[in-house]
Enzyme design. Structure first.
Site, PDB file in Angstrom:
ATOM      1  N   ASP A  96     -19.539  92.423 146.534  1.00 23.51           N
ATOM      2  CA  ASP A  96     -18.609  93.039 145.580  1.00 23.51           C
ATOM      3  C   ASP A  96     -18.882  94.533 145.421  1.00 23.51           C
ATOM      4  OD1 ASP A  96     -16.540  93.077 143.782  1.00 23.51           O
ATOM      5  OD2 ASP A  96     -17.748  92.430 142.070  1.00 23.51           O
ATOM      6  N   ASN A 107      -7.814  86.378 146.709  1.00 22.90           N
ATOM      7  CA  ASN A 107      -7.629  87.749 147.195  1.00 22.90           C
ATOM      8  C   ASN A 107      -6.222  88.025 147.756  1.00 22.90           C
ATOM      9  OD1 ASN A 107     -11.077  88.208 148.324  1.00 22.90           O
ATOM     10  ND2 ASN A 107     -10.111  88.829 146.416  1.00 22.90           N
ATOM     11  N   ARG A 127      -3.904  90.679 146.109  1.00 26.05           N
ATOM     12  CA  ARG A 127      -4.010  92.129 146.301  1.00 26.05           C
ATOM     13  C   ARG A 127      -2.793  92.649 147.081  1.00 26.05           C
ATOM     14  NH1 ARG A 127     -10.374  93.552 146.589  1.00 26.05           N
ATOM     15  NH2 ARG A 127     -10.946  92.117 144.946  1.00 26.05           N
TER      16      ARG A 127
END
Ligand code: FPP
Length: 238
Positions: free
Chosen positions: A21, A69, A72
């Protein structure tokens, strides 16, 4: 000191999982676009694969793209997928030299066809390599993995009514891989973000404030040294 001598002196975690991260924050701090952070994140991942292999880690799971994800931007998703492709293509010589076997965790069928092909080729080409196994968690979610495991179990065992922990473990993405001993998270957040939910029941957790693109072998060493001080009781007594 030689790798073998080091291993005999210290207990190296057999399986390390990493939540990589902080790529976006790394870029933001420098006034760069987020994708630049991911590019540097890939370089860090390569450094850590080498360092983990040198340390004698047997399995390294890297959380490269979660089932969440996809939320995004299209540009960012496309960029990360491009990096995955680039990694798989460019790292074959490195994998061969270091005997690194590549594997995948996650919902394979939900990935774009070109990424599926790239992963399948790498998995096949490195299947006989006997060194560290790098498990790329791509389109991976811990809850999703458990649901898929249950679905596979039910369709293979229609008559069975009582389901044990062993039954579920047997249908996870990589059932032969031992549970992670150590889970590392960079960039200072105290959460697991749907990573290896089933497998991490007794994992030791190491959280570092350092952003992922800044990680190098000394950071991995620090995490492993910290792990070596832990008293693992698995719910029992020491
Ligand atoms: C989290 O940082 C990182 C990701 C979602 C992508 C990780 C991908 C790579 C490092 C490249 C691919 C790697 C391999 C090994 C093929 P973030 O974007 O959430 O950071 P932020 O929280 O600071 O915004």
């Amino acid at each position: 000191m030689e790798k073998k001598a080091l291993e005999s002196l210290r207990r190296v975690p057999e399986h390390v999982g990493i939540i990589m991260d902080g790529n976006g924050r790394w870029a933001q701090k420098r006034g760069l676009v987020r994708t630049q952070g991911h590019l540097e994140g890939l370089k860090a991942a390569k450094r850590i694969v080498k360092a983990a292999s040198d340390q004698g880690v047997k399995y390294l799971t890297l959380y490269a793209f979660s089932t969440e994800n996809w939320k995004r931007t299209e540009e960012e998703v496309g960029f990360i997928m491009g990096l995955v492709k680039q990694y798989l293509r460019a790292e074959f010589d490195f994998s061969k030299k270091n005997k690194i076997r590549v594997r995948h965790a996650g919902d394979f069928s939900g990935l774009p066809a070109d990424i599926q092909k790239e992963i399948a080729d790498s998995v096949k080409d490195t299947a006989d390599f006997s060194g560290m196994q790098v498990i790329l968690a791509i389109n991976y979610g811990g809850r999703d993995e458990i649901v898929r495991a249950l679905c596979k179990f039910i369709s293979a065992n229609k008559e069975k009514e009582d389901i044990s922990e062993k039954d579920i473990s047997a249908y996870l993405d990589n059932p032969d891989v031992p549970d992670p001993d150590l889970i590392i998270r960079s960039a200072g957040e105290y959460r697991t973000s749907n990573f290896l939910l089933w497998e991490s029941a007794y994992s030791e957790i190491f959280i570092s404030d350092k952003l992922w693109p800044d990680w190098d072998k000394d950071d991995l060493e620090e995490a492993i040294t910290d792990f070596q001080k832990r008293d693992r009781r698995y719910g029992g007594l020491s």
